[in-house]
Enzyme design. Structure first.
Site, PDB file in Angstrom:
ATOM      1  N   GLU A 100       5.316  -3.333   8.966  1.00 43.48           N
ATOM      2  CA  GLU A 100       4.517  -2.876   7.830  1.00 43.48           C
ATOM      3  C   GLU A 100       3.716  -4.049   7.265  1.00 43.48           C
ATOM      4  O   GLU A 100       4.144  -5.208   7.350  1.00 43.48           O
ATOM      5  CB  GLU A 100       5.472  -2.277   6.773  1.00 43.48           C
ATOM      6  CG  GLU A 100       4.866  -1.860   5.469  1.00 43.48           C
ATOM      7  CD  GLU A 100       3.837  -0.733   5.552  1.00 43.48           C
ATOM      8  OE1 GLU A 100       2.888  -0.877   6.342  1.00 43.48           O
ATOM      9  OE2 GLU A 100       3.963   0.251   4.804  1.00 43.48           O
ATOM     10  N   ASP A 101       2.562  -3.751   6.685  1.00 40.22           N
ATOM     11  CA  ASP A 101       1.732  -4.826   6.140  1.00 40.22           C
ATOM     12  C   ASP A 101       2.329  -5.435   4.876  1.00 40.22           C
ATOM     13  O   ASP A 101       2.407  -6.646   4.735  1.00 40.22           O
ATOM     14  CB  ASP A 101       0.296  -4.329   5.885  1.00 40.22           C
ATOM     15  CG  ASP A 101       0.230  -3.078   5.011  1.00 40.22           C
ATOM     16  OD1 ASP A 101       1.280  -2.541   4.628  1.00 40.22           O
ATOM     17  OD2 ASP A 101      -0.902  -2.633   4.719  1.00 40.22           O
ATOM     18  N   ASP A 104       5.171  -3.003  -1.488  1.00 42.95           N
ATOM     19  CA  ASP A 104       4.685  -2.985  -2.868  1.00 42.95           C
ATOM     20  C   ASP A 104       5.672  -2.161  -3.713  1.00 42.95           C
ATOM     21  O   ASP A 104       6.719  -2.673  -4.102  1.00 42.95           O
ATOM     22  CB  ASP A 104       3.261  -2.420  -2.889  1.00 42.95           C
ATOM     23  CG  ASP A 104       2.636  -2.443  -4.267  1.00 42.95           C
ATOM     24  OD1 ASP A 104       3.179  -3.108  -5.164  1.00 42.95           O
ATOM     25  OD2 ASP A 104       1.599  -1.788  -4.472  1.00 42.95           O
ATOM     26  N   PHE A 153      -3.150  -7.623  -6.286  1.00 38.90           N
ATOM     27  CA  PHE A 153      -3.740  -6.865  -5.190  1.00 38.90           C
ATOM     28  C   PHE A 153      -4.395  -7.808  -4.197  1.00 38.90           C
ATOM     29  O   PHE A 153      -5.222  -8.646  -4.566  1.00 38.90           O
ATOM     30  CB  PHE A 153      -4.762  -5.860  -5.718  1.00 38.90           C
ATOM     31  CG  PHE A 153      -5.069  -4.791  -4.711  1.00 38.90           C
ATOM     32  CD1 PHE A 153      -4.228  -3.690  -4.573  1.00 38.90           C
ATOM     33  CD2 PHE A 153      -6.172  -4.897  -3.884  1.00 38.90           C
ATOM     34  CE1 PHE A 153      -4.490  -2.717  -3.617  1.00 38.90           C
ATOM     35  CE2 PHE A 153      -6.439  -3.928  -2.926  1.00 38.90           C
ATOM     36  CZ  PHE A 153      -5.598  -2.832  -2.806  1.00 38.90           C
ATOM     37  N   ARG A 166     -10.515  -5.351   5.763  1.00 43.42           N
ATOM     38  CA  ARG A 166      -9.367  -5.369   6.683  1.00 43.42           C
ATOM     39  C   ARG A 166      -9.484  -6.458   7.740  1.00 43.42           C
ATOM     40  O   ARG A 166      -8.478  -6.961   8.221  1.00 43.42           O
ATOM     41  CB  ARG A 166      -9.248  -4.019   7.413  1.00 43.42           C
ATOM     42  CG  ARG A 166      -8.714  -2.878   6.566  1.00 43.42           C
ATOM     43  CD  ARG A 166      -8.256  -1.743   7.471  1.00 43.42           C
ATOM     44  NE  ARG A 166      -8.129  -0.472   6.778  1.00 43.42           N
ATOM     45  CZ  ARG A 166      -7.073  -0.099   6.047  1.00 43.42           C
ATOM     46  NH1 ARG A 166      -6.051  -0.924   5.916  1.00 43.42           N
ATOM     47  NH2 ARG A 166      -7.036   1.076   5.465  1.00 43.42           N
TER      48      ARG A 166
END
Ligand code: IMP
Length: 176
Positions: A100-101, A104, A153, A166
């Site tokens: 997973e990136d 959060d 963010f 991206r």
């Protein structure tokens, strides 16, 4: 290869070389842990596409590679908590590592774990590139994590803001 920052309001948080070095370290760690097992990597689209590509090639073992689609964000920068998964994986008896990136709110990974557990995998672990230092209503413990970051963010290296940024090779913070 460097890529131009597309906006003056982006500040580099984690450089391309730091990411690549950490991915190599994670690759060695995962390879050692799974050296005698068939590893099924499951990348979570879209944010993990670059991390998955680099991590899978940093492995000294040959994994089976899958992707699933998870959607929880629209154009905003806060999680809706409404996570949709799309896949047709057969995970029974498999050694699964979810790639997973970013962690959060944890709602996406909580949903993935809940879904995957129902298929009775032999093992189920998480590898995140980034882990935000924040409180969560769900408890998620990635076995592998690239970097802890503050609760802000970020974009780049797969992560987007409304579809943009991206392809940056580094992680950047968007200044308000
Ligand atoms: P969750 O809040 O842990 O469920 O994260 C859901 C998804 O939101 C992640 O997989 C990312 O794709 C995206 N996301 C969370 N935080 C950020 C961020 O700082 N930048 C870009 N995308 C993010």
């Amino acid at each position: 290869m460097s890529q131009k920052l597309e906006s003056p309001s982006l500040d580099v948080l984690i450089s391309e070389s730091a990411i690549q070095q950490r991915v190599r370290e994670l690759g060695r760690q995962v390879s050692a842990d799974y050296h005698n097992r068939e590893l099924h990597l499951v990348g979570v689209l879209t944010g993990a596409f670059l991390f998955m590509a680099d991590l899978s090639r940093a492995l000294e073992i040959s994994p089976v590679v899958h992707f699933i689609q998870a959607s929880s964000y629209g154009d905003s920068t806060s999680s809706s908590g409404n996570v949709h998964l799309s896949h047709a994986l057969k995970l029974a008896g498999k050694h699964v590592l979810v790639v997973e990136d970013i962690l959060d709110t944890g709602l996406t990974l909580a949903k993935i774990l809940q879904d995957f557990r129902s298929y009775n995998p032999a093992s189920l672990e998480i590898c995140t590139l980034l882990n935000k230092n924040r409180s969560r209503t769900v408890s998620i413990m990635p076995k592998y994590n690239g970097f802890m970051i503050e609760d802000e963010f970020v974009v780049g290296y797969g992560l987007d803001l409304a579809g943009r940024y991206r392809t940056l090779p580094h992680i950047a913070v968007i200044q308000p």
